[in-house]
Design a protein around this motif. Structure first.
Motif, short mmCIF file in Angstrom:
data_model
loop_
_atom_site.label_atom_id
_atom_site.label_comp_id
_atom_site.label_asym_id
_atom_site.label_seq_id
_atom_site.Cartn_x
_atom_site.Cartn_y
_atom_site.Cartn_z
N ASP A 86 0.88 -1.17 0.00
CA ASP A 86 0.00 0.00 0.00
C ASP A 86 0.92 1.22 0.00
N LEU A 87 1.10 1.81 -1.17
CA LEU A 87 2.09 2.88 -1.37
C LEU A 87 1.42 4.24 -1.20
N GLY A 88 1.99 5.07 -0.30
CA GLY A 88 1.33 6.33 0.04
C GLY A 88 0.06 6.03 0.81
N CYS A 89 0.18 5.16 1.81
CA CYS A 89 -0.99 4.49 2.40
C CYS A 89 -1.91 5.38 3.22
N GLY A 90 -1.39 6.43 3.88
CA GLY A 90 -2.25 7.24 4.74
C GLY A 90 -2.91 6.37 5.80
N ALA A 91 -4.23 6.33 5.79
CA ALA A 91 -4.98 5.55 6.78
C ALA A 91 -4.79 4.04 6.61
N GLY A 92 -4.29 3.62 5.45
CA GLY A 92 -3.98 2.21 5.24
C GLY A 92 -5.17 1.35 4.86
N LEU A 93 -6.28 1.95 4.45
CA LEU A 93 -7.49 1.17 4.18
C LEU A 93 -7.32 0.20 3.01
N LEU A 94 -6.55 0.59 1.99
CA LEU A 94 -6.35 -0.30 0.85
C LEU A 94 -5.60 -1.56 1.28
N GLY A 95 -4.54 -1.37 2.05
CA GLY A 95 -3.77 -2.51 2.54
C GLY A 95 -4.58 -3.38 3.48
N ILE A 96 -5.45 -2.76 4.26
CA ILE A 96 -6.30 -3.52 5.19
C ILE A 96 -7.28 -4.39 4.40
N VAL A 97 -7.82 -3.87 3.30
CA VAL A 97 -8.69 -4.68 2.43
C VAL A 97 -7.92 -5.91 1.91
N ALA A 98 -6.68 -5.69 1.52
CA ALA A 98 -5.85 -6.81 1.04
C ALA A 98 -5.58 -7.81 2.16
N LEU A 99 -5.34 -7.29 3.35
CA LEU A 99 -5.08 -8.15 4.51
C LEU A 99 -6.31 -9.00 4.81
N ARG A 100 -7.47 -8.38 4.77
CA ARG A 100 -8.71 -9.14 5.00
C ARG A 100 -9.00 -10.12 3.86
N GLY A 101 -8.43 -9.83 2.69
CA GLY A 101 -8.56 -10.73 1.56
C GLY A 101 -7.54 -11.86 1.57
N ARG A 102 -6.92 -12.06 2.74
CA ARG A 102 -5.98 -13.15 2.97
C ARG A 102 -4.70 -13.05 2.15
N ALA A 103 -4.22 -11.83 1.99
CA ALA A 103 -2.90 -11.65 1.38
C ALA A 103 -1.84 -12.31 2.26
N GLU A 104 -0.77 -12.77 1.63
CA GLU A 104 0.30 -13.41 2.39
C GLU A 104 1.11 -12.39 3.18
N LYS A 105 1.38 -11.24 2.53
CA LYS A 105 2.10 -10.16 3.19
C LYS A 105 1.51 -8.84 2.73
N VAL A 106 1.42 -7.88 3.65
CA VAL A 106 0.98 -6.53 3.29
C VAL A 106 1.93 -5.53 3.94
N HIS A 107 2.54 -4.71 3.12
CA HIS A 107 3.44 -3.67 3.61
C HIS A 107 2.80 -2.31 3.36
N PHE A 108 2.99 -1.40 4.32
CA PHE A 108 2.39 -0.07 4.26
C PHE A 108 3.50 0.98 4.23
N GLN A 109 3.37 1.96 3.33
CA GLN A 109 4.34 3.04 3.25
C GLN A 109 3.63 4.38 3.21
N ASP A 110 4.11 5.33 4.01
CA ASP A 110 3.65 6.71 3.91
C ASP A 110 4.86 7.63 4.05
N TYR A 111 4.76 8.80 3.48
CA TYR A 111 5.88 9.76 3.53
C TYR A 111 6.22 10.13 4.97
N ASN A 112 5.20 10.29 5.80
CA ASN A 112 5.40 10.80 7.16
C ASN A 112 5.35 9.71 8.22
N SER A 113 6.33 9.72 9.11
CA SER A 113 6.38 8.74 10.19
C SER A 113 5.23 8.93 11.18
N THR A 114 4.79 10.17 11.39
CA THR A 114 3.66 10.44 12.28
C THR A 114 2.41 9.72 11.78
#
Length: 303
Positions: free
Chosen positions: A116-144
């Motif tokens: 999930d590139l430029g993930c922000g809230a991470g909702l796209l990656g969470i959908v993938a995680l719930r879809g039984r992805a093997e691995k999901v990585h999240f990236q955002d520009y800001n550490s906060t």
């Protein structure tokens, strides 16, 4: 319901030609998962849980924002400060376009490695995680954003998966429920699938293969509202080319045009065609309000 701030602030921010190479780092998942959810208030949309952004902003103003991005955003009256803050504390509407498309197209995430590139809230990656992805990585520009928004959202959705209390799609209700998250119990198996990164794209793409953890390229890269600024196109394109598996697919959601900044789907598509690395296809056009699109990308020589 999630109310992304209007695009006025984002669209009117002047483009800066100098690209800022913000150092990349990986964020460890704290052992005490309850601490991640402490003082967080959750909302829901399409069975996805996410932090109430107003409460999240108050947490940041109370000292959780080590980068000072929220105070800078407030003082500059902008949701976007190039090289400083790239909008990750807001949920932008194309995120929901892409989530809806996954459902319509019956996109399969099972056993896939997903970014999930430029993930922000991470909702796209969470959908993938719930879809039984093997691995999901999240990236955002800001550490906060990773620490205060993405990580808590991922933990809350792992805890609440399968809980369908309330409306199934709270975007259709005027006042969605505000919920204190459940206690975090046993989530190591799910969270073991996840990694979290902050920093500029090219820096992250260098960090991933150089870390001491096994790394394989991604089957699927998800990204939404990341092509508003043409100055970033080269870095985004090169990152996709470096991190996508040879037979992988990129799903990109965008507005047709971002007024003021100058980016948009057709300009980025032209940029990609000129680079001659990826083939592109517009798979959906959304005509409600400002026209938006979903694009698929794959390597030209992929099967």
């Amino acid at each position: 319901s999630p109310r992304p701030r209007t695009d006025k602030q984002r669209d009117e921010t002047p483009s800066k030609k100098k690209f800022c190479f913000k150092a990349a780092k990986e964020h460890n998942i704290p052992k005490d998962l309850n601490k991640i959810l402490e003082n967080k208030v959750m909302e829901t949309v399409s069975d996805l849980y996410y932090i109430n952004m107003s409460v999240g902003e108050m947490t940041c103003l109370d000292g959780a924002d080590g980068e000072g991005i929220l105070s800078k955003s407030v003082s500059s009256h902008s949701d976007l400060i190039p090289g400083v803050y790239e909008g990750g504390l807001k949920i932008w509407e194309c995120t929901f376009d892409l989530i809806a498309y996954f459902s319509e197209a019956e996109t399969q995430f099972t056993n896939k490695t997903v970014l999930d590139l430029g993930c922000g809230a991470g909702l796209l990656g969470i959908v993938a995680l719930r879809g039984r992805a093997e691995k999901v990585h999240f990236q955002d520009y800001n550490s906060t954003v990773i620490d205060e928004i993405t990580l808590p959202n991922v933990v809350a959705n792992c805890i609440n998966e399968g809980n369908t209390t309330g409306s199934r799609d709270n975007r259709k209700t005027s006042k969605p429920p505000l919920k204190r998250p459940k206690k975090a119990e046993c989530l190591p198996d799910v969270l073991a699938k996840c990694r979290f990164f902050s920093g500029e794209w090219s820096e992250v793409s260098q960090l991933l293969p150089s870390s001491n953890k096994p790394f394989s390229k991604y089957d699927i890269i998800l990204t939404s509202e990341t092509i508003y600024n043409p100055d970033y196109y080269s870095a985004l394109h090169d990152t996709l080319a470096q991190l996508l598996d040879k037979n992988g697919c990129v799903y990109l959601a965008s507005k047709v045009h971002y007024f003021g900044v100058g980016g948009g789907i057709h300009l980025f598509e032209k940029f990609v065609v000129e680079r001659n690395v990826f083939r592109t296809s517009i798979v959906k056009i959304i005509d409600e309000g400002l026209q938006r699109c979903i694009m698929e990308m794959a390597f030209k020589d992929s099967s």
